[in-house]
Design an enzyme around this catalytic site. Structure first.
Site, mmCIF file in Angstrom:
data_model
loop_
_atom_site.group_PDB
_atom_site.id
_atom_site.type_symbol
_atom_site.label_atom_id
_atom_site.label_comp_id
_atom_site.label_asym_id
_atom_site.label_seq_id
_atom_site.Cartn_x
_atom_site.Cartn_y
_atom_site.Cartn_z
ATOM 1 N N LYS A 151 0.832 -1.199 0.000
ATOM 2 C CA LYS A 151 0.000 0.000 0.000
ATOM 3 C C LYS A 151 0.875 1.261 0.000
ATOM 4 C CE LYS A 151 -4.099 1.474 2.657
ATOM 5 N NZ LYS A 151 -4.926 1.090 3.821
ATOM 6 N N SER A 226 -9.461 1.137 2.467
ATOM 7 C CA SER A 226 -8.547 2.024 1.779
ATOM 8 C C SER A 226 -7.433 1.297 1.027
ATOM 9 C CB SER A 226 -7.912 2.981 2.797
ATOM 10 O OG SER A 226 -7.181 2.265 3.785
ATOM 11 N N SER A 250 -10.124 -1.787 6.058
ATOM 12 C CA SER A 250 -9.411 -1.412 4.840
ATOM 13 C C SER A 250 -8.683 -2.547 4.139
ATOM 14 C CB SER A 250 -8.404 -0.293 5.150
ATOM 15 O OG SER A 250 -9.085 0.871 5.546
#
Length: 585
Positions: A151, A226, A250
Site C-alpha cells: 500500500k 482504503s 481497509s
C-alpha cells in the site's frame, strides 16, 4: 486572462506524468483494448456515475503483451509453488518479476491501481537474488524472489508515500518502514506501491493525485478502500501477495469487493509503524490502533506469508510481540482423536444494521455447508448487545486527533475533499486526556461483555470462530459504501478477522419487486436499505459481483483464524462444486 491552475492540480499533473513515464512503451495497451469510459483522472472523481458494468479480467490474457511463458508464471502457481520453482531454478527471479511487472502495468492501465511502479528497482533486486542463488545455491530467505506489492503509505527510501494527498507528493521517504525491511529480508521483491483514498479515510479508493481505482470485475462498483489498489492489482494477478492496513475494514472490504482473501491480524503480529503522514505522531498508539496485513488469492497464500512474518515481527517492529505460527485449533484430519468438534458460531448482524437479503443468504449458505462438514458444530449466537456499541466508540477514537493536521495538509494546496469524504470529514477538536480515557474505559467494558460470546456463558471457550457478514450490503456502486461497523468493530475489539469469497451474485438473488419489510433499526439501517430500494438502485448492478463473509477469532488467535479460514473455505468450495456448473463462480 486565464485562471491559474490550483496548486493541487498542478502537482497532480506532474505526479501522473511521473507515473506514466515508469511504464515502458512496449507494455502499454493499445487504445482499442481499453474499455470505453476510461475517464480522465479528474473526471473519474466527479463523474463516477458514467462508469458502466464492464469486466476487464480477461484483458491481460488476450492483449498479447504477456508471452505464453509469462502467462504461465503469473497464472499457474500459488506462493509455495512459485517459490519452489524459483529455488529449483526452473525460472529466474528476474523473469518472474518481469512477468508480474508487465501484468501490473496492464492492471494500472485498466484500473489505476498503482501509485508508484517500482519496476526498475524490482528487476535490479531480482538480478541480485539470481546472482546470489547461482553463487551459493541457497536462497536469500524463505520468500526468495516472490513478487509482492504494498500500500502507498509504507515507506521505501527515495519513493513518495503520499496517502493520496497532493501536498505530500515529491517528498520521497528517507526511512524504511519496518514491514518493508522485514519482507525484503525474507527475499520478497516489492514491484509496486498501490492506490488508496485521499487521507486513507474512505471506503472508495479515490484521490486527486492518481484518480479512482476501478474494480476490474465491474467498473460500476467500488474497488473498496482504503487498500483498494491492492485489491484490484491482485484480482488481475499483477502481484502474488499485497500488504495493506486496516482500521475500519481497509483490508477486508477491498478483498470483498474483488472476491479475494484478506487477513486483518491482531495488533503486534505484523509491523505497522513508520507511516504517520497526515496524523500527529503516535496517534495510532493512543486512539484506535490500525494493523497491517496481507491480501491474496487463497487462504494458503495468506498462510504462506504470515508463517514467515509472525515469528520474526518482533525483530523489526517496535509495535510487535513475540509470535509463533501455530496453535491448538482442533484438527479435522483425525476426528477420532479430537477431544471435541470445531465449533463455529453464526452472528448475523451488529444490532444496528440489518443485512440485505443476498448478504444474509450467503451467510446462511456457508452455515449450511459447515453443518454438513463432519467434525464441525454450528451454533447460532444472538447478536451481543455490546456489538452495537462498537461502531460509535471506534468512530470517535478514529477522530481523536481532531483531524486538524490532515486538514492543514489539504488546505495547503487548496485540495478539496473527494466525494465520499464530503459531509463525513471536517476539522474537529483534539480530545482531552479525560475524554480519551473515558472512551478507552467504554472500550474496556465492551471487551469484557464481548468475552461471553466465546464461551456461551460457560467457564471454558466453546466457540473457535464466528462467521459474520463483511458488510450489510453487496459490493456497492461507486461512492455508496456505508455501515463500516461490520468491520471496524473487530478493530476496536482487536479480534483477528479475515475475508472469504463465497460465490457470485446470481439472478435469484435479485428478488425483483420484493422490498424489505422488516422494521428499520435506525439511521444507519435506513441508509443501508437505499442500496436495495428499487427506487434508488437498479439491483441488477450487483449481478456477478462477489458475495463474501467474514471469519473472526478471539484476540491474538491469528493462527487459529488462518485454520478456521482454511476449514470454512474448503466447506464453501465443496458446496460450490456440488452445484450445477451454471451456478459456479
Amino acid at each position: 486572462m486565464s485562471t491559474p491552475t490550483p496548486t493541487y492540480q498542478a502537482i497532480a499533473q506532474r505526479k501522473q506524468a511521473q507515473l506514466e513515464a515508469q511504464i515502458p512503451a512496449e507494455w502499454r495497451l493499445p487504445a482499442s483494448l481499453i474499455p470505453a469510459g476510461m475517464l480522465s483522472v479528474a473526471d473519474s472523481i466527479t463523474n463516477a456515475k458514467e462508469y458502466q458494468r464492464v469486466n476487464v479480467m480477461n484483458i491481460p490474457r488476450t492483449c498479447e503483451i504477456l508471452t505464453g511463458r509469462e502467462l504461465h508464471i503469473t497464472e499457474k502457481y500459488d506462493v509455495q509453488g512459485l517459490l519452489r520453482v524459483i529455488s529449483q531454478k526452473q525460472f529466474t527471479s528476474e523473469e518472474v518479476v518481469r512477468a508480474f511487472c508487465k501484468r501490473a502495468a496492464i492492471a494500472q492501465q485498466l484500473t489505476r491501481c498503482l501509485t508508484e511502479p517500482l519496476f526498475t528497482r524490482a528487476l535490479t533486486r531480482a538480478r541480485a537474488l539470481d546472482a546470489h542463488l547461482a553463487q551459493t545455491n541457497r536462497p536469500i530467505g524463505p520468500l526468495h524472489g516472490l513478487p509482492i506489492s504494498i500500500k502507498d503509505n509504507f515507506h521505501i527510501p527515495g519513493v513518495d508515500s503520499t496517502t493520496g494527498l497532493a501536498a505530500l507528493a515529491f517528498q520521497p521517504a528517507t526511512s524504511t518502514s519496518p514491514l518493508v525491511a522485514l519482507l525484503e529480508s525474507l527475499g520478497a521483491i516489492i514491484i509496486a506501491k498501490t492506490n488508496i483514498p485521499q487521507t486513507l479515510g474512505a471506503l472508495d479508493s479515490c484521490n486527486h493525485l492518481f484518480g479512482r481505482v476501478l474494480n476490474p470485475l465491474s467498473r460500476a462498483l467500488t474497488a473498496g478502500g482504503s487498500t483498494g489498489g491492492e485489491g484490484a492489482l491482485l484480482a488481475l494477478r499483477g502481484s502474488m501477495v499485497g500488504f495493506g492496513t486496516d482500521i475500519g475494514g481497509s483490508i477486508r472490504i477491498p478483498a470483498m469487493c474483488q472476491g479475494i482473501y484478506g487477513f486483518k491480524p491482531s495488533v503486534g503480529r505484523v509491523p505497522f509503524g513508520g507511516q504517520d503522514a497526515g496524523h500527529i505522531a503516535g496517534n495510532s498508539r493512543i486512539a484506535l490502533q490500525a494493523v497491517a496485513g496481507p491480501l491474496a488469492r487463497s487462504v494458503a497464500d495468506l498462510g504462506a506469508v504470515m508463517a514467515e512474518i509472525v515469528p520474526r515481527a518482533e525483530l523489526f517492529g517496535e509495535d510487535c510481540i513475540p509470535g509463533v505460527w501455530g496453535g491448538k485449533f482442533p484438527s479435522l484430519k483425525l476426528p477420532e482423536s479430537q477431544p471435541r468438534n470445531v465449533t463455529i458460531g453464526v452472528v448475523r448482524g451488529d444490532g444496528l444494521v440489518k443485512p440485505l437479503p443476498p448478504v444474509a443468504r450467503a451467510l446462511d449458505e456457508v452455515a449450511e455447508a459447515l453443518r454438513r462438514t463432519p467434525g464441525v458444530e454450528v451454533v447460532e449466537i444472538p447478536v451481543p448487545a455490546a456489538l452495537a456499541k462498537c461502531q460509535g466508540v471506534a468512530g470517535r477514537l478514529m477522530g481523536a486527533d481532531g483531524g486538524g493536521l490532515m486538514m492543514d495538509v489539504l488546505e495547503s494546496t487548496g485540495e478539496p475533499l473527494i466525494p465520499w469524504l464530503q459531509g463525513r470529514t471536517k476539522r474537529g477538536k483534539e480530545m482531552t486526556v479525560q475524554q480519551l480515557g473515558k472512551l478507552q474505559a467504554q472500550r474496556s467494558q465492551i471487551e469484557r461483555e464481548m468475552m461471553q460470546m466465546w464461551n456461551l456463558g460457560g467457564v471454558e471457550r466453546r466457540v473457535d470462530a464466528i462467521i459474520h457478514p463483511l458488510a450489510p450490503h453487496p459490493v456497492p456502486e461507486l461512492d455508496r459504501s456505508n455501515a463500516v461497523g461490520y468491520t471496524s468493530s473487530f478493530v476496536l475489539l482487536d479480534y483477528p478477522a479475515g475475508a472469504l469469497p463465497v460465490r457470485a451474485f446470481r439472478e435469484e438473488d435479485l428478488e425483483l419487486g420484493k422490498p424489505m419489510d422488516a422494521p428499520v433499526l435506525g439511521s444507519w439501517d435506513k441508509a443501508n436499505r437505499e442500496l436495495w430500494d428499487e427506487k434508488t438502485v437498479d439491483r441488477r448492478v450487483y449481478l456477478d459481483s462477489p458475495l463474501s463473509i467474514q471469519v473472526v477469532t478471539p484476540k491474538q488467535n491469528d493462527y487459529e483464524l488462518f485454520r478456521a479460514m482454511e476449514l470454512i473455505d474448503r466447506a464453501i468450495k465443496v458446496q460450490v462444486d456440488a452445484k450445477p456448473a451454471a451456478s459456479k463462480l
